[in-house]
Design a protein around this motif. Structure first.
Motif, mmCIF file in Angstrom:
data_model
loop_
_atom_site.group_PDB
_atom_site.id
_atom_site.type_symbol
_atom_site.label_atom_id
_atom_site.label_comp_id
_atom_site.label_asym_id
_atom_site.label_seq_id
_atom_site.Cartn_x
_atom_site.Cartn_y
_atom_site.Cartn_z
ATOM 1 N N ARG A 176 0.932 -1.110 -0.006
ATOM 2 C CA ARG A 176 -0.017 0.044 0.016
ATOM 3 C C ARG A 176 0.932 1.183 0.121
ATOM 4 O O ARG A 176 2.224 1.097 0.014
ATOM 5 C CB ARG A 176 -1.050 0.146 1.282
ATOM 6 C CG ARG A 176 -0.870 -0.701 2.284
ATOM 7 C CD ARG A 176 0.493 -0.261 3.290
ATOM 8 N NE ARG A 176 0.380 1.619 3.570
ATOM 9 C CZ ARG A 176 1.131 2.088 3.585
ATOM 10 N NH1 ARG A 176 2.648 1.765 3.613
ATOM 11 N NH2 ARG A 176 1.085 3.285 3.748
ATOM 12 N N GLY A 177 0.423 2.474 -0.052
ATOM 13 C CA GLY A 177 1.090 3.594 -0.367
ATOM 14 C C GLY A 177 1.103 3.934 -1.596
ATOM 15 O O GLY A 177 1.411 3.081 -2.405
ATOM 16 N N CYS A 189 -0.651 8.248 9.003
ATOM 17 C CA CYS A 189 -0.610 6.975 7.986
ATOM 18 C C CYS A 189 0.890 6.560 7.963
ATOM 19 O O CYS A 189 1.726 6.823 8.783
ATOM 20 C CB CYS A 189 -1.249 7.169 6.627
ATOM 21 S SG CYS A 189 -1.456 5.728 5.823
ATOM 22 N N ASN A 190 1.184 5.971 6.815
ATOM 23 C CA ASN A 190 2.647 5.504 6.701
ATOM 24 C C ASN A 190 3.278 6.101 5.349
ATOM 25 O O ASN A 190 2.422 5.557 4.196
ATOM 26 C CB ASN A 190 2.883 4.220 6.722
ATOM 27 C CG ASN A 190 4.167 3.748 6.434
ATOM 28 O OD1 ASN A 190 4.686 3.385 5.163
ATOM 29 N ND2 ASN A 190 5.370 4.018 7.189
ATOM 30 N N THR A 191 4.171 6.859 5.232
ATOM 31 C CA THR A 191 4.498 7.446 4.095
ATOM 32 C C THR A 191 6.212 7.232 3.834
ATOM 33 O O THR A 191 6.819 8.084 3.122
ATOM 34 C CB THR A 191 4.431 8.960 4.267
ATOM 35 O OG1 THR A 191 5.087 9.616 5.397
ATOM 36 C CG2 THR A 191 2.854 9.307 4.386
ATOM 37 N N THR A 216 6.857 3.782 -0.539
ATOM 38 C CA THR A 216 7.592 4.403 -1.755
ATOM 39 C C THR A 216 8.898 3.743 -2.304
ATOM 40 O O THR A 216 9.318 2.660 -1.504
ATOM 41 C CB THR A 216 8.048 5.769 -1.181
ATOM 42 O OG1 THR A 216 9.108 5.748 -0.615
ATOM 43 C CG2 THR A 216 6.988 6.760 -0.882
ATOM 44 N N GLN A 235 -1.750 1.949 9.935
ATOM 45 C CA GLN A 235 -0.597 2.223 9.245
ATOM 46 C C GLN A 235 0.387 2.769 10.115
ATOM 47 O O GLN A 235 1.626 2.660 10.078
ATOM 48 C CB GLN A 235 -0.859 2.853 7.988
ATOM 49 C CG GLN A 235 -1.439 2.042 6.755
ATOM 50 C CD GLN A 235 -2.912 2.444 6.918
ATOM 51 O OE1 GLN A 235 -3.568 2.621 7.942
ATOM 52 N NE2 GLN A 235 -3.587 2.309 5.702
ATOM 53 N N GLY A 249 1.558 12.744 3.694
ATOM 54 C CA GLY A 249 1.813 12.334 2.056
ATOM 55 C C GLY A 249 0.426 12.689 1.130
ATOM 56 O O GLY A 249 -0.324 13.455 1.648
ATOM 57 N N ASP A 251 -2.230 11.080 -1.944
ATOM 58 C CA ASP A 251 -2.581 10.076 -2.911
ATOM 59 C C ASP A 251 -3.052 10.483 -4.317
ATOM 60 O O ASP A 251 -3.064 9.762 -5.411
ATOM 61 C CB ASP A 251 -3.833 8.938 -2.478
ATOM 62 C CG ASP A 251 -3.308 8.192 -1.535
ATOM 63 O OD1 ASP A 251 -3.210 8.437 -0.308
ATOM 64 O OD2 ASP A 251 -2.912 6.869 -1.983
HETATM 65 O O1 MRU Z 1 -4.635 3.279 2.267
HETATM 66 P P1 MRU Z 1 -2.925 3.430 2.125
HETATM 67 O O2 MRU Z 1 -1.983 2.832 3.333
HETATM 68 O O3 MRU Z 1 -2.331 3.078 0.950
HETATM 69 O O4 MRU Z 1 -2.799 5.158 2.477
HETATM 70 C C1 MRU Z 1 -1.496 5.644 2.216
HETATM 71 C C2 MRU Z 1 -1.677 7.145 2.330
HETATM 72 O O5 MRU Z 1 -2.499 7.594 2.606
HETATM 73 C C3 MRU Z 1 -0.364 7.865 2.177
HETATM 74 O O6 MRU Z 1 -0.359 8.880 2.682
HETATM 75 C C4 MRU Z 1 -0.103 7.979 0.646
HETATM 76 O O7 MRU Z 1 -0.289 7.034 -0.180
HETATM 77 C C5 MRU Z 1 1.121 8.736 0.289
HETATM 78 S S1 MRU Z 1 2.233 7.641 0.840
HETATM 79 C C6 MRU Z 1 3.821 7.974 0.415
#
Ligand code: MRU
Length: 346
Positions: free
Chosen positions: A48-49, A171-173, A178, A210, A249, A251
């Protein structure tokens, strides 16, 4: 800075994705041999991300082409478009996904309409081109992470000078999301390298956690000071003047600067504005969607209500309905600045 844990191991015949559902308890990999496997891994949140799913999808398209050629099937633009549609539907909000799959289709279309497509070893040449493109998307993202983090750090230390910062993130960024050090987490990593982090407050990020499972894991591994906080505590932390800046971050970013990101981001932006705390978004150019004017046009993914009704597989709220928007839209007016590898938008 030591290279943080990558979400992916890529080779010519498969990719192995860290199963992010099992972290932080177990470091295990899911092997994907084609686009169908990758689409499933994305849907199931193994990976994910936004940038990470784009990179995985690019390799998935190469792998499907490779699989077709092994079965003596022709690699056509139609075949790749079919894989693209499958992958794009697996997580509709993050634009990095359809951007990356679009790049792969474009490589195939350009090759198949060139003279090289009529030579004897054309299928092999096309496979090499597809692999190289996926690798380029992957490696480019690592460079973009570094560049946007440097832009953001320069801006922060110039406009909001302080010896050390308390940063709130959601969340996780990071490197699990990445191809490199991360977007918002990349900025945190650079600041830490310069000794400028007092504390990172990581939102746990309900319902998928996350923050608790992935961000805390990444920061602890890098020995960056981190404190976990429930999402609903953000306002109180701000009121108590414990937060100097919020970094998140994205999307998908519309032309007017509205930002789709993990559910809870909008609430954070409102709180930050009320407390006059700078609110920053960090994202590569592949997250910018030039085809839409405002955030109203962004399709927000609704995920299975069981993600809300259950914790670690155990039902905590039986017999009740739940609503599970995976993302929300933060209006540009709530954002202090957006940093990409190319520019800073204020
Ligand atoms: O549902 P996820 O875990 O994919 O959501 C991720 C996020 O919202 C992040 O902030 C986004 O993808 C940017 S990550 C570099």
């Amino acid at each position: 800075m030591k290279s943080p844990l990558s979400f992916i191991k890529a080779s010519r015949d498969k990719i192995q994705l860290v199963n992010q559902k099992l972290l932080p308890h177990k470091l295990d990999y899911v092997t994907c041999h084609n686009a169908t496997d990758v689409a499933k891994a994305i849907k199931d949140m193994v990976v994910r991300g936004a940038p990470a799913i784009g990179i995985s999808a690019a390799y998935g398209m190469y792998l499907s082409a490779w699989e077709a050629s092994k079965k003596n099937k022709k690699i056509t633009v139609e075949l790749l478009k079919k894989q693209k549609d499958l992958l794009d539907a697996s997580r509709p909000t993050a634009v990095n996904l359809s951007w990356a799959t679009g790049e792969m289709v474009a490589v195939a279309a350009a090759f198949l309409s060139s003279d090289a497509a009529r030579t004897k070893d054309a299928p092999l040449k096309l496979l090499l081109k597809l692999y190289d493109k996926a690798l380029e998307i992957h490696n480019d993202d690592a460079e973009r992470c570094r560049a946007m983090a440097a832009n953001a750090m320069k801006y922060l230390v110039t406009k909001y000078p302080k010896e050390k910062y308390n940063i709130l993130t959601h969340c996780n960024t990071g490197s699990l999301a990445t191809g490199g050090i991360g977007t918002a987490l990349g900025v945190i990593r650079l600041l830490n390298e310069k000794g400028k982090i007092e504390m990172v407050y990581a939102d746990e990020t309900r319902p998928y956690m996350q923050g608790s499972r992935l961000t805390a894991f990444e920061l602890l591994k890098d020995k960056i000071p981190v404190t976990l906080t429930v999402d609903s505590q953000a306002g109180y932390l701000m009121q108590k003047k414990l937060i100097d800046a919020v970094f998140v971050g994205a999307d998908r970013i519309a032309r007017n600067g509205d930002v789709a990101n993990k559910i809870g981001t909008y609430s954070l932006s409102v709180l930050a504005k009320a407390h006059r705390i700078p609110f920053f978004v960090v994202a590569p150019q592949s997250t910018f969607d030039e085809t839409i004017e405002t955030g109203n046009q962004i399709v927000v993914e609704e995920r299975n209500p069981t993600e809300v009704l259950e914790i670690a597989g155990r039902v905590i709220a039986p017999k009740v309905k739940a609503l599970n928007y995976s993302f929300d839209i933060t209006p540009q007016a709530n954002i202090t600045a957006i940093f990409s590898e190319k520019e800073t938008l204020e």
